[in-house]
Structure formats: C-alpha cells, structure tokens
Design a protein around this motif. Structure first.
Motif, PDB file in Angstrom:
ATOM      1  N   GLY A   1      40.354  36.395  34.118  1.00  0.00           N
ATOM      2  CA  GLY A   1      40.352  35.665  35.392  1.00  0.00           C
ATOM      3  C   GLY A   1      38.949  35.583  35.967  1.00  0.00           C
ATOM      4  O   GLY A   1      38.512  34.526  36.435  1.00  0.00           O
ATOM      5  N   VAL A   2      38.224  36.699  35.902  1.00  0.00           N
ATOM      6  CA  VAL A   2      36.848  36.723  36.439  1.00  0.00           C
ATOM      7  C   VAL A   2      35.966  35.749  35.651  1.00  0.00           C
ATOM      8  O   VAL A   2      35.178  34.987  36.222  1.00  0.00           O
ATOM      9  CB  VAL A   2      36.264  38.152  36.398  1.00  0.00           C
ATOM     10  CG1 VAL A   2      34.788  38.147  36.780  1.00  0.00           C
ATOM     11  CG2 VAL A   2      37.043  39.072  37.330  1.00  0.00           C
ATOM     12  N   LEU A   3      36.111  35.770  34.320  1.00  0.00           N
ATOM     13  CA  LEU A   3      35.346  34.834  33.477  1.00  0.00           C
ATOM     14  C   LEU A   3      35.648  33.385  33.857  1.00  0.00           C
ATOM     15  O   LEU A   3      34.747  32.545  33.933  1.00  0.00           O
ATOM     16  CB  LEU A   3      35.739  35.026  32.004  1.00  0.00           C
ATOM     17  CG  LEU A   3      34.823  35.869  31.139  1.00  0.00           C
ATOM     18  CD1 LEU A   3      35.386  35.958  29.728  1.00  0.00           C
ATOM     19  CD2 LEU A   3      33.415  35.245  31.081  1.00  0.00           C
ATOM     20  N   SER A   4      36.940  33.111  34.093  1.00  0.00           N
ATOM     21  CA  SER A   4      37.359  31.731  34.387  1.00  0.00           C
ATOM     22  C   SER A   4      36.771  31.230  35.696  1.00  0.00           C
ATOM     23  O   SER A   4      36.590  30.035  35.888  1.00  0.00           O
ATOM     24  CB  SER A   4      38.884  31.642  34.481  1.00  0.00           C
ATOM     25  OG  SER A   4      39.467  32.287  33.381  1.00  0.00           O
TER      26      SER A   4
ATOM     27  N   ILE B   1      30.864  45.075  49.110  1.00  0.00           N
ATOM     28  CA  ILE B   1      30.048  43.960  49.617  1.00  0.00           C
ATOM     29  C   ILE B   1      28.663  44.467  49.984  1.00  0.00           C
ATOM     30  O   ILE B   1      27.655  43.780  49.767  1.00  0.00           O
ATOM     31  CB  ILE B   1      30.742  43.234  50.803  1.00  0.00           C
ATOM     32  CG1 ILE B   1      30.132  41.830  50.991  1.00  0.00           C
ATOM     33  CG2 ILE B   1      30.666  44.008  52.101  1.00  0.00           C
ATOM     34  CD1 ILE B   1      30.985  40.897  51.832  1.00  0.00           C
ATOM     35  N   LYS B   2      28.601  45.723  50.489  1.00  0.00           N
ATOM     36  CA  LYS B   2      27.303  46.310  50.834  1.00  0.00           C
ATOM     37  C   LYS B   2      26.451  46.461  49.574  1.00  0.00           C
ATOM     38  O   LYS B   2      25.287  46.065  49.532  1.00  0.00           O
ATOM     39  CB  LYS B   2      27.535  47.681  51.500  1.00  0.00           C
ATOM     40  CG  LYS B   2      26.428  48.088  52.446  1.00  0.00           C
ATOM     41  CD  LYS B   2      26.784  49.328  53.242  1.00  0.00           C
ATOM     42  CE  LYS B   2      27.407  48.953  54.587  1.00  0.00           C
ATOM     43  NZ  LYS B   2      27.823  50.116  55.369  1.00  0.00           N
TER      44      LYS B   2
ATOM     45  N   LYS C   1      35.045  45.166  42.143  1.00  0.00           N
ATOM     46  CA  LYS C   1      33.664  44.852  42.500  1.00  0.00           C
ATOM     47  C   LYS C   1      33.142  43.682  41.648  1.00  0.00           C
ATOM     48  O   LYS C   1      32.382  42.834  42.121  1.00  0.00           O
ATOM     49  CB  LYS C   1      32.793  46.102  42.297  1.00  0.00           C
ATOM     50  CG  LYS C   1      31.368  45.926  42.788  1.00  0.00           C
ATOM     51  CD  LYS C   1      30.558  47.177  42.600  1.00  0.00           C
ATOM     52  CE  LYS C   1      29.081  46.899  42.819  1.00  0.00           C
ATOM     53  NZ  LYS C   1      28.258  48.055  42.526  1.00  0.00           N
ATOM     54  N   VAL C   2      33.573  43.666  40.362  1.00  0.00           N
ATOM     55  CA  VAL C   2      33.142  42.572  39.458  1.00  0.00           C
ATOM     56  C   VAL C   2      33.708  41.245  39.960  1.00  0.00           C
ATOM     57  O   VAL C   2      33.038  40.197  39.922  1.00  0.00           O
ATOM     58  CB  VAL C   2      33.655  42.837  38.014  1.00  0.00           C
ATOM     59  CG1 VAL C   2      33.139  41.793  37.055  1.00  0.00           C
ATOM     60  CG2 VAL C   2      33.261  44.239  37.570  1.00  0.00           C
ATOM     61  N   LEU C   3      34.953  41.285  40.457  1.00  0.00           N
ATOM     62  CA  LEU C   3      35.565  40.071  41.012  1.00  0.00           C
ATOM     63  C   LEU C   3      34.768  39.607  42.229  1.00  0.00           C
ATOM     64  O   LEU C   3      34.408  38.424  42.337  1.00  0.00           O
ATOM     65  CB  LEU C   3      37.028  40.342  41.400  1.00  0.00           C
ATOM     66  CG  LEU C   3      37.717  39.254  42.238  1.00  0.00           C
ATOM     67  CD1 LEU C   3      37.805  37.949  41.458  1.00  0.00           C
ATOM     68  CD2 LEU C   3      39.125  39.691  42.662  1.00  0.00           C
ATOM     69  N   LEU C   4      34.457  40.537  43.125  1.00  0.00           N
ATOM     70  CA  LEU C   4      33.697  40.167  44.328  1.00  0.00           C
ATOM     71  C   LEU C   4      32.344  39.568  43.939  1.00  0.00           C
ATOM     72  O   LEU C   4      31.902  38.560  44.501  1.00  0.00           O
ATOM     73  CB  LEU C   4      33.493  41.389  45.232  1.00  0.00           C
ATOM     74  CG  LEU C   4      32.635  41.099  46.470  1.00  0.00           C
ATOM     75  CD1 LEU C   4      33.349  40.176  47.428  1.00  0.00           C
ATOM     76  CD2 LEU C   4      32.241  42.387  47.190  1.00  0.00           C
ATOM     77  N   GLN C   5      31.714  40.186  42.962  1.00  0.00           N
ATOM     78  CA  GLN C   5      30.411  39.701  42.473  1.00  0.00           C
ATOM     79  C   GLN C   5      30.537  38.232  42.020  1.00  0.00           C
ATOM     80  O   GLN C   5      29.716  37.390  42.370  1.00  0.00           O
ATOM     81  CB  GLN C   5      29.992  40.596  41.286  1.00  0.00           C
ATOM     82  CG  GLN C   5      28.629  40.279  40.725  1.00  0.00           C
ATOM     83  CD  GLN C   5      27.540  41.225  41.240  1.00  0.00           C
ATOM     84  OE1 GLN C   5      27.811  42.106  42.038  1.00  0.00           O
ATOM     85  NE2 GLN C   5      26.323  41.012  40.820  1.00  0.00           N
ATOM     86  N   ALA C   6      31.599  37.939  41.249  1.00  0.00           N
ATOM     87  CA  ALA C   6      31.800  36.567  40.729  1.00  0.00           C
ATOM     88  C   ALA C   6      32.056  35.594  41.881  1.00  0.00           C
ATOM     89  O   ALA C   6      31.550  34.464  41.881  1.00  0.00           O
ATOM     90  CB  ALA C   6      32.977  36.551  39.750  1.00  0.00           C
TER      91      ALA C   6
ATOM     92  N   VAL D   1      42.347  46.656  40.057  1.00  0.00           N
ATOM     93  CA  VAL D   1      41.573  46.166  41.204  1.00  0.00           C
ATOM     94  C   VAL D   1      40.625  47.266  41.685  1.00  0.00           C
ATOM     95  O   VAL D   1      39.459  47.015  42.002  1.00  0.00           O
ATOM     96  CB  VAL D   1      42.518  45.682  42.329  1.00  0.00           C
ATOM     97  CG1 VAL D   1      41.721  45.355  43.594  1.00  0.00           C
ATOM     98  CG2 VAL D   1      43.290  44.449  41.870  1.00  0.00           C
ATOM     99  N   HIS D   2      41.115  48.502  41.689  1.00  0.00           N
ATOM    100  CA  HIS D   2      40.279  49.637  42.115  1.00  0.00           C
ATOM    101  C   HIS D   2      39.067  49.779  41.185  1.00  0.00           C
ATOM    102  O   HIS D   2      37.931  49.969  41.632  1.00  0.00           O
ATOM    103  CB  HIS D   2      41.143  50.915  42.104  1.00  0.00           C
ATOM    104  CG  HIS D   2      40.352  52.162  42.310  1.00  0.00           C
ATOM    105  ND1 HIS D   2      39.571  52.365  43.425  1.00  0.00           N
ATOM    106  CD2 HIS D   2      40.206  53.282  41.532  1.00  0.00           C
ATOM    107  CE1 HIS D   2      38.978  53.550  43.335  1.00  0.00           C
ATOM    108  NE2 HIS D   2      39.345  54.118  42.200  1.00  0.00           N
ATOM    109  N   GLU D   3      39.314  49.629  39.855  1.00  0.00           N
ATOM    110  CA  GLU D   3      38.209  49.836  38.891  1.00  0.00           C
ATOM    111  C   GLU D   3      37.277  48.626  38.807  1.00  0.00           C
ATOM    112  O   GLU D   3      36.066  48.773  38.687  1.00  0.00           O
ATOM    113  CB  GLU D   3      38.798  50.104  37.496  1.00  0.00           C
ATOM    114  CG  GLU D   3      39.493  51.467  37.397  1.00  0.00           C
ATOM    115  CD  GLU D   3      40.334  51.598  36.129  1.00  0.00           C
ATOM    116  OE1 GLU D   3      40.285  50.673  35.285  1.00  0.00           O
ATOM    117  OE2 GLU D   3      41.050  52.610  35.994  1.00  0.00           O
TER     118      GLU D   3
END
Length: 936
Positions: free
Chosen positions: A794-797, A876-877, A835-840, A830-832
């Motif tokens: 999903g993150v890649l997409s 986010i910080k 952050k990668v999702l937020l970054q994307a 989501v816990h692990e």
C-alpha cells in the motif's frame, strides 16, 4: 534565446529557450533588460518580449517595487507608449497593459486621478507624434484598463475599491468617446476603437443611465456596415451587464430604439444578409432575456414589451433552414425559457393577466418551433455536409427541450392541439401532406412524452390509433415514429390492450438496418416497461430478434441492446418457458463459440469471441426473475409464483462453464477476452445476487487458476464483487476466502518482481483490500495473510504516478487505520510501520503527488490522527526534522506550524484537515500566494 525561440527549426532548442526565457522574465534582472529590449533598433518580436516581461513584473511582483520608484516607472512607461504610438501595434498593446496594471496597483492612494491623468497626458500637444496616433494610443490604453482589471489578481477588498474608483473615472472617458463618435471627420478606424473602448468600460457595472448617450451613438453606428459588428458588441455588452436592470426608465427608452431596427432586420432577411440579421437579433434578445422581469413589472408598458417579444418571435421563425440558410433562430431559445419563468413567478393575480396575454404567444411559438424543426426536402438534405446535419440534429434537440419546457405553461391543451393538427393532417385526403410536416408534429409529441408523465392524457389513445395510419416513406419519419412509441412505453404498460397496435411496427422496423438504433431502443423500452404483458408476444419477438442479432453483427451496440430487451422479456415468463427460449436463443452462439474455441487465436476470431461473450453479458444483465427492479413489487409478485430450483441464468452458466474455461485457456494472455469473460459473471452476480450462490465454488476455482497463471485487473474486480455480495454468507464464503488469499499472495509476488508495469492491477488490488476491510475485516486475521507485506505494498502504491492508483491506495489506508484496535495484526503493523506510511503521505503532499489527490492524502492524516494519535505526534516530529523534507521550499517554522495544526484540536474536523493539507502543499510547491493558488 529569443532568436532561438522564434527562428530555430529544432523543437528541442525552442523548448529549452522558452524554459530559460520564462525564468528570465521573473528574475530580478528583468527590470533592467526589459527596457534595453524595447530599444527602437530591435525587431518587434524582441520588443514584445521586453514589454511582456515588464507587465509580468508589475502584475505579479508588485511588492518588490519600492514606493519611491513608482513615479519614474510611470513616466518611463508613458514615454515608451508615446514612442510606440506610431510603431508596432503588438508592442504598444503590451506596454498599455503594463501601464494599466501599474495604475490598478497604485490607485486610488498613490495615483488618485489615474484615468484623468492618462487622458490629459495624451491630449497634450507633442510635436513628434501626430494627433491620430496619440488618439489611438490613448484609446488602446483606455480599452485595456478595464480588461486588465477583470483578469487582475487583486485581493477581494482591493478589487471592490478599485472598481468603484474606475466607475467614477468614467466621467473622464465617456465625454471624450462621445465627442469622437459625433465628430463628422472622425475616420472609421477611430470610431471602431471608440466602440471597443466603450464595450470594455461597460463591463465595470457603470450605471446604465451614464451610458445612455453612448448607447444611442452605438445604435446610430449600426447603419454603417464598417462599424456594425463592433456596435452590436457594444450595445449587447451595455444592455447585458447585471446591474442594468436597476435603470428601468433607461431600459424602457431602449425598447423603441430596438424596435426601430425591424426594417433593417427585414431587409437583411430578404437580401440573405445573415450577419446583419444575426447582430440585430442579438440586441433584441439581450434586452428581452436580461430584463424580462424588470420590463414585465412595468404593467402599463405591456404593449411595448409585447412588441419586443413579437420581434424576437420573428427572429425565432426567421425564414430558411438552420444552419444552412440562417444561424439566428437558435439565439432566441433561452429567451422563451426566461420569459416563461418570469411570468410564472408572479403572484396569482398578475400571473393570470400575463397568462391571458402570453398563452396565445406561446401557442404561436410551438407552431414556429415545429416549422423550424422540419427537415428540408430530400433533395436539399442530400446536399448538406455531415457537419451541417449534425448541427441540425443538435438544434432539433434544443427545440425539443424548449417544447418540453413550454408544456409547463400550456399544459394538456398543448397535447390536444398537436393531436388535432396531426389528425387533420393524416385524415385530409384532398391535400396530401409532406412527410416533413407529419414528422415535425410527431417530434413535438415525442419531445413532451419523453420526460413528462402523459398517463393521464386523453389524447394518447387517439395518437396510438393514428400511428399505424402514417405512411412511412423515409428513414427520418420512421425513426421519429419509433422514438414516439418508445416515449409512450410507460403509458402502454398501463394500457396493455394497445400494445398490439404498435408492436408489429417495431418488429417490422427491426429488419431495417437504417432503423436499428430507434427500433432496438424502442423495443428495449417496451420490454422493460411492459414485460408482464408481453408473454403472449414472446415467441414472436424472439423469432424476429434472433435473425436481427445474427445478421447485424457489425452493429455491436444495437445487438447488445437487443439482448437486454430479450432479458427483460424473458424475465416475465415461467422458468420452463425461459429455459426453452434461452435454449433457442443461445444455442447458435454457443455452437459458434465452440468452433472459435478450437481455432488458433487470431485478431478476427478474437473480435467474434468478445462479441458473443458481450451478448451473453447483456442478456444476463436484465434477465432477472426475482423482481429486484420492480417498483410495484406487490402486484407483480402475485402474477408470478416464486420459482423453485436453480435460476435459469445459473443453469445456462453451468452448461457453458467448461466451454468458457476452454476459451480462456487459449486466450489467457489477452486482457480484453479475460475482461469479457469476467464481465459475464460480474453482470450475472449483480443481477442475481444470492441466486448466484451455486456458481460460487467453480467460479472461485476458475478465477484462482486464471489469476495464478496471468494476473489481470478484471479478475480482481470480479473477486471484489464476490466479497461484496457473499461476505456475510457462512456457507458460500470459504471458497471466496481461499480466492482472496490466493489473489493476495500472487499480487504480493508481483510486487516483489516490480509492479510499476501494472498500475491497473495495483489499483484493483487496493480496491479489493478496501472492500474486504469494509465487508469482512476478519479476513485480515487469517494466519496465512501477510498483513505487513500488504501494508508495505500500500505504501509503495502511494508513490505511483497514476492518480487513480494512488487514490485507491488512499482508500485502502482510510479503511485499514480504523481497524487498528479491533484487529491485532493490523494494530501491530501500524505500530511498527506507521511512520513509513506517514513519510510517504508527507512526500506526496510535499510535491511528489498530483495536487488533485491532496484531499485523499488528508483523509489518511485524519485517520492516523483519530486512531493513532500518540504515535502520530512522535512520527510527525521525527519526519519534519529531516533537512529539505518534505520540500526544500518550506522553512522549519512553516513545518512546525503545519505539525502543530495537524495535532491541534481542529484535527477532529475533516474539512479543516483538508484545508491545512492544501495550504501546506502550496507552500511546498512554491505556489502559495501565486495565481495558481487562486485556481486551487
């Protein structure tokens, strides 16, 4: 660079030069080089670039100019405009636009009487430039000033302020324009420029009474052929400004002036001068359409307004065929809507008075419109180009819409009047009528019956009785007869005894390829509306339809409609009857498909296979014996006892299942064939819903084999459909669950190999995951579903360049994040990896993704905020501490502000979160406060 842009034959060099020049225009150095490029020894193209660069700097970067330089900039522009007054026209215009932009930014504080100053500057004697050139330069400047105001990006409060200053300054402009128009020795080109200038100023909402003298002068100019077009434009603009309706006395004075053009209009029509008749008609319509309410309010002047209405009626009925001999009548149609709306909006007493005056006018209008809708003679029509025929078709649709609207005013009396005329026409043996006349009356009827409920009408039975008496001599008339029958299909459902009057006509027309569209769409409507009254005719209809379907293989869409018609028809029969008819209907196609399945794949048999699969899909779209689609279920269900045993569609599907598998095995590589196969099942599932259950196990198995061999998006879409319908059926869900897990694991493998070449598959996969989370979230509890890998896909997409794919991925995360609490594997991932999702997401907002997707990214941020707030505040910080992330254009302070906004109390308001994301993405893209932002 300019030489390269204008003269280099190499397109890449041109593009490079253009890119470089666009950067140069906005650079600080532009202030310096613009003046150098305006030197008189340069060619006009180069001077033009200099003037354009000045305009861009003044209009977009006004705040860069120190206030103490305003005056020198102003005087330099004046000097250059005077210099170019007798030079290149395009450069002069650009310089005038630059000065106009400067004036708008300075007025009223820094340049109080800007317009008066301009007039004074140019009226001052200057021995170097002759008076005429100065006059033209001044007119050019005065013309572009209001135009520049209309397109300027002034803030809203400034816009209102500047508009009122300009409106006051018209006192410096209008007397000059009047003087130039009235001077006997003013040359034509000066008067033309004056009229253009007036046209430009009236759009600033200047009181109509202040424009009176110039409007009258423009009317006088209509007598001069050289000034005619410009004068029309000026009058129409002046009359059409929204504010004009406040000046009723001025409008009343204009009516006689407009009526005074009738003689000129008649002469133009007689001599075939289309330009003049078109222009005069525009003026009459502008006055009538924009101000009918204000003028109707002046009850004591009703006769003069009625005279204007009659003048517009003359324009509607102007002789000749549209669009070959005239193009004027179409301009008048919206006037009749407006007039009717205004009459019907009065209180009852006043409305009754006006109904008395205007009902006869509207009956006359119907006659005029039906006359205009008539086809020309066959011989004349033969000479028309395809473009003219298409314009005439659209014109008739506009007339049809107008008649439908007029029905609200005239009611049932309109239908009676059309019926009487048609009756007289068809029964008059002394004077045989032309087919064109009959066709137009029927067309009027059809226009009304298509959208208005005519079930109560007492003339429809008579009309149905008249239709078989029409001697059909050509295609246009036959088409209209068909469409009229189709428009009456709901009435036929309530009066089934009349079906036999018209059905033979429709079946007969099916055999004529020229009538395929009208006859097939009419049959489809009759089968849909009257299906419970058609069983006596079913055998007959099937017998006629079959050869039509087979013979007109080329007319693919009509064949598909025929199959839908047959689906409706068969739905009303007993199950045994349906199966018997299906057998005779489908067998020829199945035999053909068997033959094709044995052949080696090639382009021509591919088309034939897709055609046959399409016919089956369309048949199964409407063949529904469960009455899902009935509005009046209670009565219909009594007619047909609930069926026992399997659904006929399922019986047929099971019979042809192996054949479809055989076709697939040869064509698995071909996306279109796979799509056509999936469509059959998708349409059947949608129509049958739970009745489809017996097919679920074998379909899931086939889809699994298909997708494992060659993954295709259509197979995922069908899987999604099955999840949607059978998610809550414990008995049927195991095969669907197995299919879901198989599709997921195959797609995850595809992601490992590189998914970039398959955006459609990724798009469909994300939609499938979202559907699963919506309908059956515990699929994500399966031990053999790798939730972590799905999350990473999903993150890649989210980083795909294709907007639909990114949108689908956002949809997946919007469904996934709310499940953090209830589904342990989701919560853990989501816990692990949250952050990668937020970054994307931040990368997308930072400029990686299209701006049109920002609302979808905001939805993910909103969900993260709602369901993982404590994590989000840490992530986010950390993300925002990276240098240059998510964009090098935003400062640490701006990033901090955005983070605080996202985490503030307003985070619970989805609309506010979307606004925050929009604001931040503009900052990240360097577009904040620019003209692009204004469009966003």
């Amino acid at each position: 660079a300019l030489h390269q842009l204008y003269y280099d034959p190499n397109i890449e060099n041109k593009n490079l030069a253009q890119k470089w020049l666009m950067q140069a225009q906005v650079s600080p150095q532009a202030w310096h080089f613009s003046w150098l490029l305006l030197n008189m020894d340069k060619v006009p193209e180069i001077q033009y670039f200099g003037a354009s660069a000045l305009h861009i700097k003044i209009s977009r970067y006004w705040n860069d100019i120190p206030a103490d330089q305003y005056e020198s900039l102003k005087s330099q522009l004046f000097t250059h405009i005077t210099r170019f007054a007798s030079g290149s026209k395009i450069v002069l215009t650009r310089l005038c636009v630059a000065l106009a932009s400067l004036a708008l930014s300075m007025m009223p504080e820094a340049w109080p009487c800007a317009v008066a100053d301009m007039v004074r500057m140019f009226q001052a004697e200057d021995s170097n430039v002759d008076g005429q050139a100065r006059c033209l330069a001044l007119l050019e400047l005065l013309t572009v000033l209001p135009e520049e105001f209309q397109t300027s990006r002034l803030p809203q409060y400034r816009k209102g302020q500047v508009r009122s200053v300009l409106a006051q300054e018209c006192g410096s402009v209008f007397p000059l324009l009047e003087q130039l128009l009235q001077q006997q020795d003013s040359p034509g080109f000066i008067k033309q420029k004056v009229l253009k200038c007036f046209s430009s100023w009236v759009q600033l909402e200047i009181p109509l009474m202040d424009c009176e003298n110039l409007i009258q002068a423009a009317f006088t100019s209509l007598q001069d052929p050289e000034l005619f077009d410009t004068a029309v434009e000026a009058v129409v603009n002046a009359i059409s400004q929204p504010d004009a309706q406040r000046y009723v006395n001025t409008l009343l004075k204009l009516i006689p002036t407009v009526l005074g053009l009738q003689e000129q209009l008649r002469q133009a029509v007689q001599s075939g001068d289309m330009e003049t008749s078109h222009g005069i008609c525009r003026i009459a319509v502008a006055l009538g359409e924009n101000h009918s309410r204000a003028l109707l309010d002046q009850v004591e002047h009703w006769q003069s307004f009625l005279a204007l209405v009659n003048m517009i009626m003359f324009c509607t009925g102007i002789p000749g065929h549209y669009p070959v001999n005239e193009t004027t009548s179409s301009l008048t149609l919206t006037f009749w809507y407006t007039l009717q709306d205004d009459i019907l909006s009065f209180e009852p007493d006043k409305q009754a008075v006006y109904q008395q005056v205007y009902r006869p006018v509207y009956f006359q209008l119907v006659d005029v419109l039906l006359h205009k809708a008539q086809f020309p003679s066959d011989e004349e029509y033969g000479f028309w180009s395809s473009d003219e025929k298409e314009q005439f078709r659209i014109y008739r649709v506009d007339i049809s819409d107008t008649l439908m609207y007029v029905y609200e005013m005239l009611g049932a009396e309109l239908l009676s009047s059309l019926y009487d005329k048609l009756g007289r026409l068809l029964t008059n043996t002394e004077q045989p009528s032309t087919w064109q006349h009959t066709e137009a009356l029927l067309y009027g009827f059809q226009s009304i019956a298509e959208t208005i409920d005519v079930n109560y009408s007492d003339v429809v039975p008579g009309l149905i009785g008249l239709i078989p008496r029409i001697s059909i001599s050509n295609v246009q008339l036959a088409d209209t007869v068909m469409f009229t029958i189709g428009a009456l299909s709901e009435w036929l459902a309530d009066h089934p005894v009349m079906i036999n009057n018209v059905l033979p006509l429709v079946l007969q027309a099916l055999g004529n390829p020229e009538l395929s569209i009208s006859s097939v769409s009419t049959l489809k409507k009759i089968c849909r509306e009257c299906k419970y009254d058609l069983p006596p005719y079913a055998a007959n209809i099937v017998a006629v339809d079959l050869p039509c379907c087979v013979s007109s293989l080329s007319q693919t869409s009509q064949c598909m409609w025929l199959m839908q018609a047959l689906g409706f028809l068969l739905s009303a029969l007993q199950v045994e009857e349906i199966l018997k008819n299906l057998h005779s209907l489908i067998t020829p196609y199945i035999q053909q498909l068997e033959k094709l399945a044995d052949e080696t794949p090639n382009p021509s048999n591919k088309l034939a296979i897709i055609h046959i699969l399409g016919l089956l899909s369309n048949l199964f779209t409407t063949l529904d014996i469960s009455h899902h689609d009935d509005d009046h279920e209670s009565t219909e269900v009594k007619k047909l006892p609930a069926h026992q045993g399997p659904n006929p569609v399922v019986v047929v599907l099971q019979q042809v299942f192996q054949l479809i598998q055989k076709v697939l095995s040869k064509w698995l590589n071909d996306a279109q064939v796979v799509e056509s196969v999936c469509a059959i099942f998708e349409k059947s599932v949608k129509t049958l819903l739970d009745d489809f259950a017996p097919m679920v196990p074998q379909l899931c198995e086939m889809l699994g084999q298909m997708y494992s061999t060659i993954p295709q998006a259509s197979a995922i879409d069908l899987t999604r459909q099955l999840v949607h319908i059978f998610a809550h059926e414990p008995a049927h869900f195991p095969p669907i669950k197995a299919l879901f897990l198989l599709v997921t694991s195959v797609t995850l493998t595809l992601f490992q190999q590189g998914p970039r070449d398959h955006p459609d598959i990724v798009d469909s996969f994300m939609q499938l995951l979202a559907q699963a989370l919506k309908r059956k979230p515990d699929l994500f509890l399966c031990s053999n579903l790798d939730v972590k890998a799905v999350f990473q896909c999903g993150v890649l997409s989210l980083k795909f360049p294709e907007a639909p794919t990114v949108k689908a991925s956002c949809g997946f995360f919007t469904e996934l994040l709310p499940r953090c609490g209830e589904i342990a594997p989701v919560g853990q991932v989501v816990h692990e990896d949250g952050k990668v999702l937020l970054q994307a997401v931040l990368e997308g907002v930072g400029g990686q993704a299209s701006r049109s997707l920002m609302d979808h990214f905001a939805e993910i941020l909103f969900a993260l905020n709602k369901h993982c707030f404590s994590y989000l505040s840490i992530w986010i910080k950390e993300a925002m501490q990276q240098d240059g992330f998510p964009s090098a254009r935003v400062s640490p302070e701006q990033k901090e502000t955005f983070s605080q906004q996202i985490l503030s109390r307003e985070r619970v308001n989805k609309r506010r979160v979307k606004e925050m994301v929009k604001e931040f993405t503009l900052l990240c893209r360097g577009l904040h406060g620019t003209e692009y932002a204004a469009d966003y």
